[in-house]
Design a protein around this motif. Structure first.
Motif, PDB file in Angstrom:
ATOM      1  N   ASN A 112      36.289  15.757  45.118  1.00 27.78           N
ATOM      2  CA  ASN A 112      36.903  16.702  44.195  1.00 27.78           C
ATOM      3  C   ASN A 112      38.270  17.102  44.737  1.00 27.78           C
ATOM      4  O   ASN A 112      38.648  16.705  45.832  1.00 27.78           O
ATOM      5  CB  ASN A 112      36.030  17.944  44.020  1.00 27.78           C
ATOM      6  CG  ASN A 112      35.934  18.761  45.283  1.00 27.78           C
ATOM      7  OD1 ASN A 112      35.003  18.609  46.046  1.00 27.78           O
ATOM      8  ND2 ASN A 112      36.905  19.611  45.539  1.00 27.78           N
ATOM      9  N   LEU A 113      38.963  17.899  43.959  1.00 24.44           N
ATOM     10  CA  LEU A 113      40.275  18.382  44.373  1.00 24.44           C
ATOM     11  C   LEU A 113      40.150  19.822  44.853  1.00 24.44           C
ATOM     12  O   LEU A 113      39.622  20.679  44.142  1.00 24.44           O
ATOM     13  CB  LEU A 113      41.262  18.315  43.202  1.00 24.44           C
ATOM     14  CG  LEU A 113      42.682  18.752  43.539  1.00 24.44           C
ATOM     15  CD1 LEU A 113      43.327  17.787  44.529  1.00 24.44           C
ATOM     16  CD2 LEU A 113      43.528  18.844  42.283  1.00 24.44           C
ATOM     17  N   GLU A 160      43.170  15.603  34.117  1.00 22.71           N
ATOM     18  CA  GLU A 160      43.124  15.347  35.555  1.00 22.71           C
ATOM     19  C   GLU A 160      43.458  16.612  36.338  1.00 22.71           C
ATOM     20  O   GLU A 160      44.390  17.341  35.993  1.00 22.71           O
ATOM     21  CB  GLU A 160      44.126  14.250  35.942  1.00 22.71           C
ATOM     22  CG  GLU A 160      43.628  12.855  35.698  1.00 22.71           C
ATOM     23  CD  GLU A 160      42.369  12.517  36.475  1.00 22.71           C
ATOM     24  OE1 GLU A 160      42.284  12.785  37.698  1.00 22.71           O
ATOM     25  OE2 GLU A 160      41.447  11.961  35.850  1.00 22.71           O
ATOM     26  N   PRO A 161      42.702  16.881  37.405  1.00 19.34           N
ATOM     27  CA  PRO A 161      42.984  18.066  38.220  1.00 19.34           C
ATOM     28  C   PRO A 161      44.324  17.948  38.944  1.00 19.34           C
ATOM     29  O   PRO A 161      44.761  16.851  39.286  1.00 19.34           O
ATOM     30  CB  PRO A 161      41.856  18.070  39.237  1.00 19.34           C
ATOM     31  CG  PRO A 161      40.821  17.137  38.729  1.00 19.34           C
ATOM     32  CD  PRO A 161      41.525  16.160  37.845  1.00 19.34           C
ATOM     33  N   ILE A 196      30.091  19.198  28.923  1.00 19.09           N
ATOM     34  CA  ILE A 196      30.663  19.583  30.219  1.00 19.09           C
ATOM     35  C   ILE A 196      31.561  18.468  30.730  1.00 19.09           C
ATOM     36  O   ILE A 196      31.112  17.344  30.954  1.00 19.09           O
ATOM     37  CB  ILE A 196      29.554  19.904  31.234  1.00 19.09           C
ATOM     38  CG1 ILE A 196      28.693  21.055  30.726  1.00 19.09           C
ATOM     39  CG2 ILE A 196      30.159  20.234  32.602  1.00 19.09           C
ATOM     40  CD1 ILE A 196      27.442  21.315  31.557  1.00 19.09           C
ATOM     41  N   MET A 197      32.829  18.804  30.879  1.00 16.33           N
ATOM     42  CA  MET A 197      33.830  17.858  31.380  1.00 16.33           C
ATOM     43  C   MET A 197      34.358  18.250  32.757  1.00 16.33           C
ATOM     44  O   MET A 197      34.921  17.418  33.455  1.00 16.33           O
ATOM     45  CB  MET A 197      35.016  17.788  30.425  1.00 16.33           C
ATOM     46  CG  MET A 197      34.687  17.357  29.028  1.00 16.33           C
ATOM     47  SD  MET A 197      34.664  15.584  28.776  1.00 16.33           S
ATOM     48  CE  MET A 197      36.224  15.029  29.340  1.00 16.33           C
ATOM     49  N   GLU A 198      34.216  19.531  33.119  1.00 15.33           N
ATOM     50  CA  GLU A 198      34.787  19.967  34.395  1.00 15.33           C
ATOM     51  C   GLU A 198      33.853  20.932  35.110  1.00 15.33           C
ATOM     52  O   GLU A 198      33.029  21.604  34.491  1.00 15.33           O
ATOM     53  CB  GLU A 198      36.162  20.602  34.200  1.00 15.33           C
ATOM     54  CG  GLU A 198      36.162  21.859  33.384  1.00 15.33           C
ATOM     55  CD  GLU A 198      37.537  22.468  33.181  1.00 15.33           C
ATOM     56  OE1 GLU A 198      38.420  22.342  34.049  1.00 15.33           O
ATOM     57  OE2 GLU A 198      37.722  23.102  32.128  1.00 15.33           O
ATOM     58  N   ARG A 227      36.665  19.584  39.688  1.00 11.75           N
ATOM     59  CA  ARG A 227      36.323  18.181  39.470  1.00 11.75           C
ATOM     60  C   ARG A 227      36.117  17.968  37.982  1.00 11.75           C
ATOM     61  O   ARG A 227      35.540  18.816  37.295  1.00 11.75           O
ATOM     62  CB  ARG A 227      35.031  17.839  40.221  1.00 11.75           C
ATOM     63  CG  ARG A 227      34.546  16.440  39.990  1.00 11.75           C
ATOM     64  CD  ARG A 227      35.390  15.437  40.732  1.00 11.75           C
ATOM     65  NE  ARG A 227      34.955  14.086  40.396  1.00 11.75           N
ATOM     66  CZ  ARG A 227      35.776  13.089  40.172  1.00 11.75           C
ATOM     67  NH1 ARG A 227      37.062  13.256  40.281  1.00 11.75           N
ATOM     68  NH2 ARG A 227      35.326  11.898  39.876  1.00 11.75           N
ATOM     69  N   ILE A 228      36.599  16.836  37.455  1.00  7.74           N
ATOM     70  CA  ILE A 228      36.391  16.519  36.038  1.00  7.74           C
ATOM     71  C   ILE A 228      35.536  15.261  35.913  1.00  7.74           C
ATOM     72  O   ILE A 228      35.368  14.499  36.863  1.00  7.74           O
ATOM     73  CB  ILE A 228      37.719  16.334  35.272  1.00  7.74           C
ATOM     74  CG1 ILE A 228      38.520  15.145  35.815  1.00  7.74           C
ATOM     75  CG2 ILE A 228      38.544  17.584  35.302  1.00  7.74           C
ATOM     76  CD1 ILE A 228      38.843  14.151  34.763  1.00  7.74           C
TER      77      ILE A 228
END
Length: 152
Positions: free
Chosen positions: A37-38, A71-72, A114-116, A130-131
């Motif tokens: 994840n970011l 995108e994160p 749920i995407m993120e 996170r996506i």
């Protein structure tokens, strides 16, 4: 100083995270996702303040589920259309690591694609994001269980 920080990040000396998601349908595991994840800038600010003894509101205590598939970036500060739950607990799997356990039971947040996912601190700072490109369609027979490991 900036060049030194960039060199450390290239050598792996930066905050990192791993998100694990287990998707259950009617209690049966149908999918397991493990991915990096970011860690966003808000996390770095929180850690810097923790080190200085400014602890009020800095700890990670909630997970957010949202609908934004963009995108994160390190500048992210929020989860879109967030459904927020308290985390379940913490453990320390290795030196410099904290594992944050969470769940989303069948009776909560139904109807969301749920995407993120995001970790939030007590003062509502986004810590990590996170996506997914393929949304998890949360229905009444779907539950999610997972953990988020932060590596220092």
């Amino acid at each position: 100083m900036i060049k030194f920080v960039e060199d450390l990040e290239e050598q792996g000396h930066a905050l990192k995270g791993i998100l694990t998601i287990k998707v259950f349908k009617k209690g049966v595991l149908i999918q397991e996702i493990v991915d990096k994840n970011l860690i966003v800038d808000g996390a770095r600010n929180q850690v810097a303040r923790l080190i200085a003894g400014n602890v009020m509101g800095r700890s990670v205590n909630r997970i957010a589920f949202g609908t934004n598939g963009d995108e994160p970036t390190v500048a992210d500060t929020a989860i879109t259309n967030a459904f927020i739950r308290n985390v379940k607990g913490f453990s320390y799997p290795a030196t410099g690591q904290v594992q944050i356990d969470w769940e989303l039971p069948v009776m909560e947040n139904n109807g969301m694609a749920i995407m993120e996912f995001g970790l939030l601190t007590a003062d509502d700072t986004l810590f990590a994001r996170r996506i997914r490109n393929d949304p998890i369609h949360k229905e009444a027979d779907i539950s999610l269980v997972g953990n988020w490991t932060i590596i220092l």
